[in-house]
Design a protein around this motif. Structure first.
Motif, PDB file in Angstrom:
ATOM      1  N   MET A 154      -3.021   7.322 -13.587  1.00  0.00           N
ATOM      2  CA  MET A 154      -3.739   6.054 -13.543  1.00  0.00           C
ATOM      3  C   MET A 154      -2.694   4.952 -13.616  1.00  0.00           C
ATOM      4  O   MET A 154      -1.908   4.880 -14.565  1.00  0.00           O
ATOM      5  CB  MET A 154      -4.708   5.945 -14.732  1.00  0.00           C
ATOM      6  CG  MET A 154      -5.644   4.787 -14.633  1.00  0.00           C
ATOM      7  SD  MET A 154      -6.790   4.890 -13.241  1.00  0.00           S
ATOM      8  CE  MET A 154      -7.723   6.345 -13.659  1.00  0.00           C
ATOM      9  N   ARG A 155      -2.651   4.113 -12.606  1.00  0.00           N
ATOM     10  CA  ARG A 155      -1.663   3.038 -12.538  1.00  0.00           C
ATOM     11  C   ARG A 155      -2.378   1.704 -12.701  1.00  0.00           C
ATOM     12  O   ARG A 155      -3.312   1.406 -11.965  1.00  0.00           O
ATOM     13  CB  ARG A 155      -0.930   3.095 -11.203  1.00  0.00           C
ATOM     14  CG  ARG A 155       0.048   1.953 -11.024  1.00  0.00           C
ATOM     15  CD  ARG A 155       1.046   2.239  -9.940  1.00  0.00           C
ATOM     16  NE  ARG A 155       2.004   3.206 -10.470  1.00  0.00           N
ATOM     17  CZ  ARG A 155       2.723   4.040  -9.724  1.00  0.00           C
ATOM     18  NH1 ARG A 155       2.608   4.030  -8.424  1.00  0.00           N
ATOM     19  NH2 ARG A 155       3.564   4.865 -10.269  1.00  0.00           N
ATOM     20  N   ALA A 156      -1.945   0.891 -13.657  1.00  0.00           N
ATOM     21  CA  ALA A 156      -2.478  -0.460 -13.847  1.00  0.00           C
ATOM     22  C   ALA A 156      -1.617  -1.420 -13.032  1.00  0.00           C
ATOM     23  O   ALA A 156      -0.391  -1.420 -13.145  1.00  0.00           O
ATOM     24  CB  ALA A 156      -2.451  -0.852 -15.322  1.00  0.00           C
ATOM     25  N   VAL A 157      -2.271  -2.226 -12.196  1.00  0.00           N
ATOM     26  CA  VAL A 157      -1.567  -3.159 -11.320  1.00  0.00           C
ATOM     27  C   VAL A 157      -2.073  -4.567 -11.614  1.00  0.00           C
ATOM     28  O   VAL A 157      -3.263  -4.838 -11.441  1.00  0.00           O
ATOM     29  CB  VAL A 157      -1.798  -2.821  -9.833  1.00  0.00           C
ATOM     30  CG1 VAL A 157      -1.048  -3.796  -8.933  1.00  0.00           C
ATOM     31  CG2 VAL A 157      -1.418  -1.381  -9.527  1.00  0.00           C
ATOM     32  N   PRO A 158      -1.195  -5.476 -12.064  1.00  0.00           N
ATOM     33  CA  PRO A 158      -1.634  -6.857 -12.295  1.00  0.00           C
ATOM     34  C   PRO A 158      -2.130  -7.483 -10.987  1.00  0.00           C
ATOM     35  O   PRO A 158      -1.502  -7.322  -9.936  1.00  0.00           O
ATOM     36  CB  PRO A 158      -0.370  -7.575 -12.784  1.00  0.00           C
ATOM     37  CG  PRO A 158       0.542  -6.482 -13.243  1.00  0.00           C
ATOM     38  CD  PRO A 158       0.219  -5.286 -12.409  1.00  0.00           C
ATOM     39  N   LEU A 159      -3.254  -8.178 -11.041  1.00  0.00           N
ATOM     40  CA  LEU A 159      -3.796  -8.802  -9.833  1.00  0.00           C
ATOM     41  C   LEU A 159      -2.835  -9.819  -9.246  1.00  0.00           C
ATOM     42  O   LEU A 159      -2.782  -9.995  -8.030  1.00  0.00           O
ATOM     43  CB  LEU A 159      -5.146  -9.446 -10.124  1.00  0.00           C
ATOM     44  CG  LEU A 159      -6.277  -8.466 -10.497  1.00  0.00           C
ATOM     45  CD1 LEU A 159      -7.555  -9.239 -10.778  1.00  0.00           C
ATOM     46  CD2 LEU A 159      -6.486  -7.428  -9.423  1.00  0.00           C
ATOM     47  N   GLY A 160      -2.073 -10.483 -10.084  1.00  0.00           N
ATOM     48  CA  GLY A 160      -1.097 -11.461  -9.603  1.00  0.00           C
ATOM     49  C   GLY A 160       0.012 -10.842  -8.779  1.00  0.00           C
ATOM     50  O   GLY A 160       0.693 -11.532  -8.019  1.00  0.00           O
ATOM     51  N   ALA A 161       0.210  -9.532  -8.902  1.00  0.00           N
ATOM     52  CA  ALA A 161       1.255  -8.837  -8.148  1.00  0.00           C
ATOM     53  C   ALA A 161       0.758  -8.358  -6.785  1.00  0.00           C
ATOM     54  O   ALA A 161       1.546  -8.053  -5.904  1.00  0.00           O
ATOM     55  CB  ALA A 161       1.772  -7.653  -8.940  1.00  0.00           C
ATOM     56  N   VAL A 162      -0.553  -8.305  -6.593  1.00  0.00           N
ATOM     57  CA  VAL A 162      -1.138  -7.755  -5.364  1.00  0.00           C
ATOM     58  C   VAL A 162      -0.948  -8.724  -4.203  1.00  0.00           C
ATOM     59  O   VAL A 162      -1.272  -9.902  -4.292  1.00  0.00           O
ATOM     60  CB  VAL A 162      -2.640  -7.457  -5.571  1.00  0.00           C
ATOM     61  CG1 VAL A 162      -3.301  -7.041  -4.250  1.00  0.00           C
ATOM     62  CG2 VAL A 162      -2.839  -6.396  -6.642  1.00  0.00           C
ATOM     63  N   VAL A 163      -0.402  -8.211  -3.086  1.00  0.00           N
ATOM     64  CA  VAL A 163      -0.287  -9.019  -1.874  1.00  0.00           C
ATOM     65  C   VAL A 163      -1.311  -8.606  -0.824  1.00  0.00           C
ATOM     66  O   VAL A 163      -1.679  -9.404   0.033  1.00  0.00           O
ATOM     67  CB  VAL A 163       1.139  -9.021  -1.269  1.00  0.00           C
ATOM     68  CG1 VAL A 163       2.116  -9.685  -2.217  1.00  0.00           C
ATOM     69  CG2 VAL A 163       1.590  -7.638  -0.881  1.00  0.00           C
ATOM     70  N   ALA A 164      -1.802  -7.365  -0.894  1.00  0.00           N
ATOM     71  CA  ALA A 164      -2.867  -6.913   0.005  1.00  0.00           C
ATOM     72  C   ALA A 164      -3.431  -5.607  -0.506  1.00  0.00           C
ATOM     73  O   ALA A 164      -2.729  -4.811  -1.123  1.00  0.00           O
ATOM     74  CB  ALA A 164      -2.343  -6.717   1.429  1.00  0.00           C
TER      75      ALA A 164
END
Length: 168
Positions: A154-164
């Protein structure tokens, strides 16, 4: 005859001044209206038309503008769809000058709300960030991050880091 020429000249000058005042007012109103235009409105006016989005970091998302909210755009491409946060956009090629208003609801729809729809659908996605890209399924979306099931992790990804986030 001399008085007629004088009055004609005076009337001509007043007409020219009045035209200049109207032209200046039109130019000022145009600048004010243009200053209020937001990128999401430009994209909304471009719905159904192709756009090429240059992402932060240099990648691209290319497709037809399918949906727009205040903080994201959805592009349809032959190989799937891409949700792109407007904060991740470096530039957009192919937009016209038109702008369309967004409803209050559309203005308030966040990237998180769009990603929650993907989580509910259980579709496999590719989440792209400046730090890498991962294929998986979005399990949940919090206030500022998403949880992506990648293989058995399970990987947590900050929304601010998402580009697409791409489907397909």
């Amino acid at each position: 005859m001399r008085w007629e020429l004088l009055f004609a000249d005076l009337e001509s000058r007043l007409d020219a001044e009045e035209r200049a005042d109207v032209d200046a007012e039109i130019a000022e109103r145009t600048r004010d209206e243009r200053a209020a235009v937001v990128l999401a409105g430009r994209l909304a006016a471009h719905a159904g038309l192709p756009a090429s989005v240059v992402l932060r970091g240099g990648g691209r998302a290319v497709g037809t503008v399918a949906d727009v909210a205040g903080t994201w755009v959805l592009l349809d491409a032959p190989d799937g769809q891409a949700v792109v946060p407007l904060d991740a956009v470096a530039a957009i090629d192919g937009l016209g000058h038109a702008s369309a208003p967004l409803t209050e609801v559309r203005r308030r729809l966040s990237v998180a709300s769009a990603l929650r729809e993907l989580a509910e659908a259980g579709l496999p996605v590719r989440v792209e960030t400046d730090g890498g890209a991962w294929r998986g399924v979005i399990v949940s979306v919090g206030a500022d991050h998403l949880d992506l099931a990648v293989d058995s992790t399970m990987r947590a990804v900050p929304l601010g880091a998402v580009v697409a986030v791409r489907t397909g």
